[in-house]
Write an enzyme that holds these catalytic residues in place. Sequence first.
Site, short mmCIF file in Angstrom:
data_model
loop_
_atom_site.label_atom_id
_atom_site.label_comp_id
_atom_site.label_asym_id
_atom_site.label_seq_id
_atom_site.Cartn_x
_atom_site.Cartn_y
_atom_site.Cartn_z
N GLY A 76 41.33 34.07 52.00
CA GLY A 76 41.28 35.00 50.89
C GLY A 76 39.72 34.53 49.94
N SER A 77 39.82 34.37 48.75
CA SER A 77 38.65 34.17 47.69
C SER A 77 38.03 32.79 48.41
CB SER A 77 39.19 34.15 46.34
OG SER A 77 37.77 33.83 45.76
N GLN A 78 38.47 31.54 48.10
CA GLN A 78 37.82 30.51 48.44
C GLN A 78 37.94 30.32 50.10
OE1 GLN A 78 36.13 28.21 46.97
NE2 GLN A 78 36.36 28.96 44.99
N SER A 86 44.59 39.95 57.05
CA SER A 86 42.97 39.28 56.74
C SER A 86 42.63 39.12 58.36
CB SER A 86 43.41 37.74 56.11
OG SER A 86 43.36 38.09 54.87
N GLN A 96 51.77 26.86 49.48
CA GLN A 96 51.20 25.95 50.24
C GLN A 96 52.33 25.00 50.95
OE1 GLN A 96 48.18 23.44 48.65
NE2 GLN A 96 46.84 25.13 48.27
N HIS A 119 41.87 22.53 45.59
CA HIS A 119 42.26 22.28 44.09
C HIS A 119 43.50 21.44 44.17
CE1 HIS A 119 44.15 22.95 40.26
NE2 HIS A 119 45.11 23.83 40.50
N ASP A 156 41.35 21.46 35.32
CA ASP A 156 41.45 22.79 35.87
C ASP A 156 42.35 23.95 34.93
OD1 ASP A 156 40.11 24.64 37.85
OD2 ASP A 156 41.98 25.02 38.23
N GLU A 214 32.52 45.41 20.37
CA GLU A 214 32.27 44.14 19.63
C GLU A 214 33.29 43.10 20.07
OE1 GLU A 214 30.02 43.75 17.48
OE2 GLU A 214 29.35 46.11 17.54
N SER A 237 21.10 36.22 15.54
CA SER A 237 20.66 36.52 14.23
C SER A 237 21.04 35.31 13.22
CB SER A 237 20.99 37.78 13.61
OG SER A 237 22.39 37.89 13.37
#
Length: 341
Positions: A27-29, A54, A87, A109, A192, A228, A253
């Site tokens: 996956g991502s990591q 995957s 996990q 993690h 985290d 905004e 500003s």
Amino acid sequence: MPAKVFTDKDADLNVLKNKTLAVLGFGSQGHAHALNLKDSGLNVIIGLYEGSKSIAVAKQKGFEVYPTAEAVRRADVIMVALPDTKQAAAYEKDIAPNLTKGKTLVFSHGFAIHFKTVVPPKNVNVIMVAPKGPGHIVRRQYTEGKGVPSLIAVYQNPGKDAKKIALAWAKGIGGTRAGVLETDFKEETETDLFGEQTVLCGGCTALVKTGFEVLVEAGYSPEMAYFECLHELKLIVDLMNEKGIAGMRFSISETAKWGDVSVGPKIIDAGVKKRMQAALKNIQSGKFAKEWVAEYKGGYKKYNALLKADEKHLIEKTGERLRGMMPWMPKRNIKGAQAAY
């Protein structure tokens, strides 16, 4: 005293040269660690459950792919790159039966170790290598010759080489190019979760949606409210990321600065801080972890309902239309979308 920052000179890739590295999950990591380590000249295999979408992706990227249990059996260093809630089951079924003395478990993690949903035997190293950025950024920075700052931690060190392995892994993914700090599983996990819940994700999205609602309910157009309260947020955050809060204020500003320092603290006030402290206590006590694991075991009913409700919010419909007018903006449709890996 400032924390020591580890860089390339403090880490030795040779520590991992004659070892087999397994990344469980793509996956991502997982995909970022695997690809970066492979490009660093290391021997990387992938472990996935049977039927995983995957598998084809990992093979296409040039990896040997094995069932999770077999990958653990073959590897010397094993990264558990699976979702926190999944996990424990994977550990009991596929990882624990194939862990032998001298192996090293790597986490990105600390959730599973800190909250003891995974309890490894005492004869294996347990370390963490946690880049402070999402996987696609970890990969992209590496390919550009840069890196994402990372954290390392050592939880168990029976082999007396756990820190060297952590630093070598961090170097292999590009982390030491940017700088690596040492922490522990408790500190990484609790900070985290707190950041995600109260500032980066939960706090930020709630603030954006509430500001949008206040303007729309007061009769202003959703388009103006979107610009905004959401669109311009990136510009401000980028300035803070590059220069800090004071540097951001230098670039806006005088009127904006006065509104910042005089009105901002009335919005994010002592009451918000008190609720943040309560959220932190829920994390520290393990209450959040227990509720999240229970939500997973219950089939993600509340979780999915909350996500679906937010997808229907007017800010999403407005944003989708306005982003369609911006040719530089990546076109993504979240409905039914799958992660890239």
